[in-house]
Design a protein around this motif. Structure first.
Motif, PDB file in Angstrom:
ATOM      1  N   HIS A   1      -6.393   7.320   4.077  1.00 14.45           N
ATOM      2  CA  HIS A   1      -5.564   6.123   3.883  1.00 14.45           C
ATOM      3  C   HIS A   1      -5.186   5.455   5.207  1.00 14.45           C
ATOM      4  CE1 HIS A   1      -4.996   6.768  -0.409  1.00 14.45           C
ATOM      5  NE2 HIS A   1      -4.790   8.048  -0.156  1.00 14.45           N
ATOM      6  N   GLU A   2      -5.371   6.170   6.309  1.00 12.54           N
ATOM      7  CA  GLU A   2      -5.062   5.642   7.650  1.00 12.54           C
ATOM      8  C   GLU A   2      -3.641   5.080   7.707  1.00 12.54           C
ATOM      9  OE1 GLU A   2      -8.467   3.584   9.302  1.00 12.54           O
ATOM     10  OE2 GLU A   2      -7.184   2.668  10.847  1.00 12.54           O
ATOM     11  N   GLN A   3      -2.712   5.807   7.101  1.00 12.31           N
ATOM     12  CA  GLN A   3      -1.321   5.349   7.083  1.00 12.31           C
ATOM     13  C   GLN A   3      -0.527   5.994   8.215  1.00 12.31           C
ATOM     14  OE1 GLN A   3       0.475   3.174   5.374  1.00 12.31           O
ATOM     15  NE2 GLN A   3      -1.220   2.414   4.121  1.00 12.31           N
TER      16      GLN A   3
ATOM     17  N   GLU B   1      -5.387  12.225  -4.414  1.00 15.84           N
ATOM     18  CA  GLU B   1      -5.931  11.647  -3.171  1.00 15.84           C
ATOM     19  C   GLU B   1      -4.848  11.323  -2.149  1.00 15.84           C
ATOM     20  OE1 GLU B   1      -8.544   8.432  -4.228  1.00 15.84           O
ATOM     21  OE2 GLU B   1      -9.831   9.742  -5.420  1.00 15.84           O
TER      22      GLU B   1
ATOM     23  N   ALA C   1       0.840  -1.209   0.000  1.00 21.28           N
ATOM     24  CA  ALA C   1       0.000   0.000   0.000  1.00 21.28           C
ATOM     25  C   ALA C   1       0.873   1.256   0.000  1.00 21.28           C
ATOM     26  CB  ALA C   1      -0.925   0.003   1.208  1.00 21.28           C
TER      27      ALA C   1
ATOM     28  N   LEU D   1      -3.597  11.228   4.025  1.00 16.57           N
ATOM     29  CA  LEU D   1      -2.676  10.114   4.313  1.00 16.57           C
ATOM     30  C   LEU D   1      -2.919   9.510   5.705  1.00 16.57           C
ATOM     31  CD1 LEU D   1      -0.309   8.813   2.741  1.00 16.57           C
ATOM     32  CD2 LEU D   1       1.244  10.221   4.101  1.00 16.57           C
TER      33      LEU D   1
ATOM     34  N   LEU E   1       1.351   4.292  -2.834  1.00 14.17           N
ATOM     35  CA  LEU E   1       1.246   5.730  -2.532  1.00 14.17           C
ATOM     36  C   LEU E   1       2.500   6.459  -3.013  1.00 14.17           C
ATOM     37  CD1 LEU E   1      -0.290   5.399   1.046  1.00 14.17           C
ATOM     38  CD2 LEU E   1      -1.395   6.515  -0.916  1.00 14.17           C
TER      39      LEU E   1
ATOM     40  N   ARG F   1      -9.719   5.410   7.538  1.00 15.17           N
ATOM     41  CA  ARG F   1     -10.350   4.909   6.296  1.00 15.17           C
ATOM     42  C   ARG F   1     -11.843   5.197   6.252  1.00 15.17           C
ATOM     43  NH1 ARG F   1      -7.171   0.476   6.892  1.00 15.17           N
ATOM     44  NH2 ARG F   1      -5.341   0.686   5.573  1.00 15.17           N
TER      45      ARG F   1
END
Ligand SMILES: Cc1cc2nc3c(=O)[nH]c(=O)nc-3n(C[C@H](O)[C@H](O)[C@H](O)COP(=O)(O)OP(=O)(O)OC[C@H]3O[C@@H](n4cnc5c(N)ncnc54)[C@H](O)[C@@H]3O)c2cc1C
Length: 423
Positions: free
Chosen positions: A100-102, A87, A46, A91, A50, A95
């Motif tokens: 992106h809940e990173q 998008e 993932a 970041l 990105l 979600r």
């Protein structure tokens, strides 16, 4: 398909014997894309995706504007719109709110890649990400609907307003007064060098309801349109000139209590859990990207510049080969330290603190050293006014000034190693 396109782009660069590479930023950038791809082998799928998205944005929307952004000291509105269209603004947004809940690794991968295209844009993006992580950390439904969802939709840029003229590098001792009034807060004081100042839609500011002891402060959200906010003179920096790092006065600014992040006085938690790791990683990534861009520019110049009397390229000189090897080692070991800290941080490891503290200091030193050496390797072309090399050197210098500065971070790294309290 993409690799093919890049390969042909690169060979068209190589065909030119003496290109003015310190002006032609789109040309040098293709080699940095290859290096980014090498790193992405180690990244979770993932995050690698990105990073590739960021690479496309950097190539298509950042590289070509970076010179103007610097020369005109212009806040990179269009570049941030391009990042939003890809998008990438959400970041760290959960979600279920469209983000992106990173964590830290994605922050480093995306920000480093953007910084290779334009350091000022990457700085604005990095501050946006840190502030959005702070908002997300103890979010309420008010924060979700008014800030986090719009951020994920690419409709809202945020930033950090921690530093003040009074306490300078000691950003963790704010003197901005937060008094209880009308069921909310009234703010009086000032902030300095706020990235995206006067431009972002909101700011995460620190203030104190007490005496302003270290760590005893609160974080509060300031919408751009709140009354009583006065932005001071436009930013005209030596470097990071697109940042709009402006000073601001706050006079009787009223916000409802919903704008408070977390609870009053729980900022030690915020500082160590969110602000420090996210800020350190975002800034380290910006300076790493600058260092890589300088190394790429120097490498390309060395490979293509030939002397008429010998027909030899600069890259045929053993002394220059040695220098390039040295600089590559410097950049790569710094990259490894930063990603190591980010990965440990994402895994919640207690060993994360030391590399996270060290990351920005290491990246700052690397960026200043590599951009400085690249100026020499680039010869007269690099020394021209507003050359790419000169811009990267000026941008890199901000690392040592931005709090926590390099010396403080080394001190804190030492204290962490020794098991001593940081402050
Ligand atoms: C381009 C740019 C963007 C910025 N963006 C933001 C932002 O978005 N948000 C934000 O809140 N702030 C931001 N800042 C502010 C920044 O983080 C610093 O707080 C500020 O630049 C330092 O303030 P000062 O000049 O008053 O430093 P001073 O406190 O006057 O310090 C000057 C120098 O003295 C040294 N020094 C001071 N104290 C110590 C110490 N205890 N130990 C070792 N050395 C020390 C350091 O070398 C320091 O650089 C930004 C600054 C710049 C240049």
């Amino acid at each position: 398909m993409r690799l093919l396109a890049l390969a042909s782009f690169e060979s068209s660069c190589d065909e030119q014997l003496q290109p003015p590479v310190f002006k032609r930023s789109s040309c040098y950038f293709c080699s940095s894309v290859k290096l980014a791809d090498m790193v992405s082998h180690d990244l979770p799928a993932a995050v690698a995706h990105l990073q590739q998205t960021a690479e496309t944005v950097a190539l298509e929307s950042l590289v070509g504007c970076a010179e103007d952004t610097d020369r005109l000291a212009r806040w990179p509105a269009e570049q941030l719109r391009a990042i939003a269209a890809a998008e990438l603004m959400g970041l760290h947004v959960p979600r279920n709110l469209g983000g992106h809940e990173q964590g830290l690794t994605a922050l480093v991968a995306v920000t480093e890649t953007l910084a290779k295209g334009c350091a000022s844009t990457a700085m604005c993006y990095g501050m946006h990400c840190v502030a959005s992580a702070v908002i997300a950390a103890k979010r309420t439904s008010f924060h979700e609907e008014n800030f986090l969802r719009p951020i994920a939709e690419g409709q809202h840029v945020t930033s950090l307003a921690l530093s003040e003229g009074g306490t300078g590098a000691h950003f963790y001792i704010p003197q901005l007064k937060m008094t209880h009034a009308d069921g909310g807060y009234r703010l009086n004081g000032s902030k300095h060098f706020v990235t995206s100042g006067g431009e972002a839609d909101s700011f995460v500011a620190s203030g104190t309801t007490g005496d302003g002891d270290a760590g005893q402060f609160s974080c509060i959200l300031l919408p751009k349109q709140a009354r009583g906010i006065t932005w001071l003179e436009p930013w005209q920096g030596v470097g990071m000139r697109g940042n709009s790092s402006r000073n601001v006065n706050l006079e009787d600014v009223s916000v409802s209590e919903e704008h408070l992040l977390g609870s009053e006085g729980d900022q030690i938690w915020y500082v160590f859990e969110v602000v420090a790791p996210y800020f350190s990683m975002a800034m380290a990534a910006v300076y790493l990207g600058i260092a890589q861009a300088a190394l790429d520019a120097a490498t390309q110049h060395i490979q293509t510049r030939r002397h008429a009397h010998s027909g030899q390229a600069l890259s045929d000189e053993p002394l220059i080969q040695h220098k390039v090897g040295e600089l590559w080692m410097e950049v790569e070991r710094t990259r490894r330290l930063i990603y190591h800290g980010a990965l440990l941080g994402d895994n919640g490891s207690p060993r994360a603190l030391t590399p996270i503290l060290a990351a920005k200091a290491a990246a700052g030193e690397t960026a200043v050293k590599v951009t400085n050496e690249a100026m020499s390797l680039g010869g007269g072309l690099a020394y021209r006014e507003n050359s790419l090399g000169a811009r990267l050197l000026r941008d890199a210098r901000a690392a040592h000034v931005m709090a926590p500065n390099t010396e403080m971070l080394k001190l804190w790294t030492g204290r962490a190693v020794l098991g001593l309290p940081l402050l």
